[in-house]
Design a protein around this motif. Sequence first.
Motif, PDB file in Angstrom:
ATOM      1  N   GLU A 295     -23.627  -6.709  -5.119  1.00 38.95           N
ATOM      2  CA  GLU A 295     -22.988  -6.039  -6.258  1.00 38.95           C
ATOM      3  C   GLU A 295     -21.478  -6.280  -6.258  1.00 38.95           C
ATOM      4  N   ALA A 296     -20.881  -6.265  -5.064  1.00 41.77           N
ATOM      5  CA  ALA A 296     -19.440  -6.512  -4.959  1.00 41.77           C
ATOM      6  C   ALA A 296     -19.108  -7.927  -5.424  1.00 41.77           C
ATOM      7  N   ALA A 297     -19.929  -8.889  -5.017  1.00 40.23           N
ATOM      8  CA  ALA A 297     -19.691 -10.274  -5.433  1.00 40.23           C
ATOM      9  C   ALA A 297     -19.759 -10.410  -6.949  1.00 40.23           C
ATOM     10  N   GLY A 298     -20.738  -9.729  -7.572  1.00 39.26           N
ATOM     11  CA  GLY A 298     -20.855  -9.788  -9.022  1.00 39.26           C
ATOM     12  C   GLY A 298     -19.635  -9.204  -9.724  1.00 39.26           C
ATOM     13  N   ALA A 299     -19.122  -8.089  -9.199  1.00 37.20           N
ATOM     14  CA  ALA A 299     -17.945  -7.462  -9.809  1.00 37.20           C
ATOM     15  C   ALA A 299     -16.706  -8.343  -9.634  1.00 37.20           C
ATOM     16  N   PHE A 300     -16.532  -8.901  -8.442  1.00 33.08           N
ATOM     17  CA  PHE A 300     -15.383  -9.776  -8.208  1.00 33.08           C
ATOM     18  C   PHE A 300     -15.432 -11.006  -9.118  1.00 33.08           C
ATOM     19  N   LYS A 301     -16.614 -11.597  -9.259  1.00 31.83           N
ATOM     20  CA  LYS A 301     -16.729 -12.781 -10.113  1.00 31.83           C
ATOM     21  C   LYS A 301     -16.436 -12.446 -11.569  1.00 31.83           C
ATOM     22  N   ALA A 302     -16.875 -11.261 -12.007  1.00 29.49           N
ATOM     23  CA  ALA A 302     -16.597 -10.858 -13.390  1.00 29.49           C
ATOM     24  C   ALA A 302     -15.101 -10.824 -13.651  1.00 29.49           C
ATOM     25  N   ALA A 303     -14.332 -10.356 -12.662  1.00 32.06           N
ATOM     26  CA  ALA A 303     -12.871 -10.319 -12.811  1.00 32.06           C
ATOM     27  C   ALA A 303     -12.267 -11.718 -12.733  1.00 32.06           C
ATOM     28  N   LEU A 304     -12.748 -12.529 -11.797  1.00 29.35           N
ATOM     29  CA  LEU A 304     -12.146 -13.844 -11.581  1.00 29.35           C
ATOM     30  C   LEU A 304     -12.446 -14.824 -12.706  1.00 29.35           C
ATOM     31  N   PHE A 305     -13.595 -14.699 -13.342  1.00 27.68           N
ATOM     32  CA  PHE A 305     -13.879 -15.578 -14.473  1.00 27.68           C
ATOM     33  C   PHE A 305     -12.962 -15.252 -15.651  1.00 27.68           C
ATOM     34  N   LEU A 306     -12.542 -13.994 -15.749  1.00 30.64           N
ATOM     35  CA  LEU A 306     -11.584 -13.624 -16.793  1.00 30.64           C
ATOM     36  C   LEU A 306     -10.162 -14.003 -16.397  1.00 30.64           C
ATOM     37  N   GLN A 307      -9.847 -13.897 -15.098  1.00 25.45           N
ATOM     38  CA  GLN A 307      -8.485 -14.167 -14.620  1.00 25.45           C
ATOM     39  C   GLN A 307      -8.587 -14.759 -13.207  1.00 25.45           C
ATOM     40  N   PRO A 308      -8.707 -16.091 -13.111  1.00 26.18           N
ATOM     41  CA  PRO A 308      -8.955 -16.741 -11.810  1.00 26.18           C
ATOM     42  C   PRO A 308      -7.894 -16.470 -10.758  1.00 26.18           C
ATOM     43  N   ASP A 309      -6.648 -16.183 -11.164  1.00 21.20           N
ATOM     44  CA  ASP A 309      -5.582 -15.934 -10.200  1.00 21.20           C
ATOM     45  C   ASP A 309      -5.344 -14.445  -9.950  1.00 21.20           C
ATOM     46  N   ALA A 310      -6.279 -13.604 -10.330  1.00 24.71           N
ATOM     47  CA  ALA A 310      -6.128 -12.155 -10.159  1.00 24.71           C
ATOM     48  C   ALA A 310      -6.002 -11.810  -8.671  1.00 24.71           C
ATOM     49  N   GLN A 311      -5.215 -10.764  -8.386  1.00 26.23           N
ATOM     50  CA  GLN A 311      -5.006 -10.298  -7.013  1.00 26.23           C
ATOM     51  C   GLN A 311      -5.597  -8.903  -6.842  1.00 26.23           C
ATOM     52  N   LEU A 312      -6.090  -8.618  -5.637  1.00 31.33           N
ATOM     53  CA  LEU A 312      -6.629  -7.292  -5.359  1.00 31.33           C
ATOM     54  C   LEU A 312      -5.516  -6.257  -5.450  1.00 31.33           C
ATOM     55  N   PRO A 313      -5.798  -5.074  -6.039  1.00 27.34           N
ATOM     56  CA  PRO A 313      -4.745  -4.074  -6.258  1.00 27.34           C
ATOM     57  C   PRO A 313      -4.291  -3.364  -4.989  1.00 27.34           C
ATOM     58  N   VAL A 314      -5.057  -3.434  -3.921  1.00 22.74           N
ATOM     59  CA  VAL A 314      -4.683  -2.767  -2.665  1.00 22.74           C
ATOM     60  C   VAL A 314      -5.025  -3.677  -1.485  1.00 22.74           C
ATOM     61  N   ARG A 315      -4.447  -3.359  -0.338  1.00 21.57           N
ATOM     62  CA  ARG A 315      -4.790  -4.089   0.877  1.00 21.57           C
ATOM     63  C   ARG A 315      -6.186  -3.678   1.325  1.00 21.57           C
ATOM     64  N   VAL A 316      -6.969  -4.672   1.716  1.00 23.13           N
ATOM     65  CA  VAL A 316      -8.348  -4.419   2.126  1.00 23.13           C
ATOM     66  C   VAL A 316      -8.592  -5.030   3.502  1.00 23.13           C
ATOM     67  N   SER A 317      -9.767  -4.785   4.019  1.00 24.97           N
ATOM     68  CA  SER A 317     -10.108  -5.320   5.332  1.00 24.97           C
ATOM     69  C   SER A 317     -10.254  -6.841   5.261  1.00 24.97           C
ATOM     70  N   PRO A 318     -10.094  -7.522   6.397  1.00 24.61           N
ATOM     71  CA  PRO A 318     -10.270  -8.990   6.404  1.00 24.61           C
ATOM     72  C   PRO A 318     -11.632  -9.419   5.876  1.00 24.61           C
ATOM     73  N   ARG A 319     -12.659  -8.616   6.111  1.00 27.89           N
ATOM     74  CA  ARG A 319     -14.002  -8.968   5.623  1.00 27.89           C
ATOM     75  C   ARG A 319     -14.025  -9.056   4.105  1.00 27.89           C
ATOM     76  N   ILE A 320     -13.452  -8.065   3.446  1.00 26.79           N
ATOM     77  CA  ILE A 320     -13.442  -8.056   1.977  1.00 26.79           C
ATOM     78  C   ILE A 320     -12.506  -9.128   1.449  1.00 26.79           C
ATOM     79  N   SER A 321     -11.368  -9.300   2.104  1.00 23.95           N
ATOM     80  CA  SER A 321     -10.401 -10.310   1.666  1.00 23.95           C
ATOM     81  C   SER A 321     -11.004 -11.706   1.742  1.00 23.95           C
ATOM     82  N   GLU A 322     -11.738 -11.998   2.827  1.00 28.82           N
ATOM     83  CA  GLU A 322     -12.366 -13.309   2.967  1.00 28.82           C
ATOM     84  C   GLU A 322     -13.437 -13.523   1.903  1.00 28.82           C
ATOM     85  N   GLN A 323     -14.219 -12.484   1.622  1.00 29.81           N
ATOM     86  CA  GLN A 323     -15.237 -12.603   0.571  1.00 29.81           C
ATOM     87  C   GLN A 323     -14.582 -12.892  -0.782  1.00 29.81           C
TER      88      GLN A 323
END
Length: 236
Positions: free
Chosen positions: A56-84
């Motif tokens: 589900e997380a991958a689907g949500a991230f892709k939905a954002a990136l297809f709209l804005q490929p250079d989008a940045q995460l709004p907060v600092r996250v764990s290395p696991r999430i950042s790598e994904q």
Amino acid sequence: MQPYLVSVSRLHEALAFERALEQLVTARRLSSGVEDDVALSLWEGIIMAEMNWKDEAAGAFKAALFLQPDAQLPVRVSPRISEQFDSLRKDVKHSLARRGEATAQVADTPHEEPAQPSATEVPPAARTERTPRSRALLPAIIGGTLAAAGGVSWALSRGELSKLQNTDPTLADLESVDRSVSRGRTLQTTGVGLMSAGVLGLGLAAGMYLLGAPTERGSVSLGTDGRSAFVSGSLP
């Protein structure tokens, strides 16, 4: 929109992930464009990743990136999430690049013209055949998004039911039980409404793809009053 995003950020910091998802579902009806859609999808991906809902997380991230490929995460996250997220960004950019190359190849391909064209050789229907199918993409995207959001809401409602059935330690008094029941009912109603609207959109997209599409543009708004979900407007 901004107060909801601030609330989601604070709930994320407090590890109240389910409540953060509820806020995101409510905020969806306030989206006014691509920027809001990207922000909401990024937060959905972060919260779902924190809950270890990888697909589900991958689907949500892709939905954002297809709209804005250079989008940045709004907060600092764990290395696991950042790598994904970084891996998904590469996949999305690669996919967009391949689409661009395919479009360029089609544009550069020479088209042979008949020496003596006649009206019967290229009927009008053939020249406009692709238009309805291209318009079917909009209700397909809307339907898929609504169905996905409905699935998330339904899953959260099942979580509340599981707490009640298994006598969760957090339900220490009658007041906390009532809150859990109310939250579960709201999530269940919202999930059913969203999934129903999503199925409607996907069905309409299939019909448009096969049979053609009307010329009017549609608009859809989605919301909840805390007890029920509603969809208003018209689809194309």
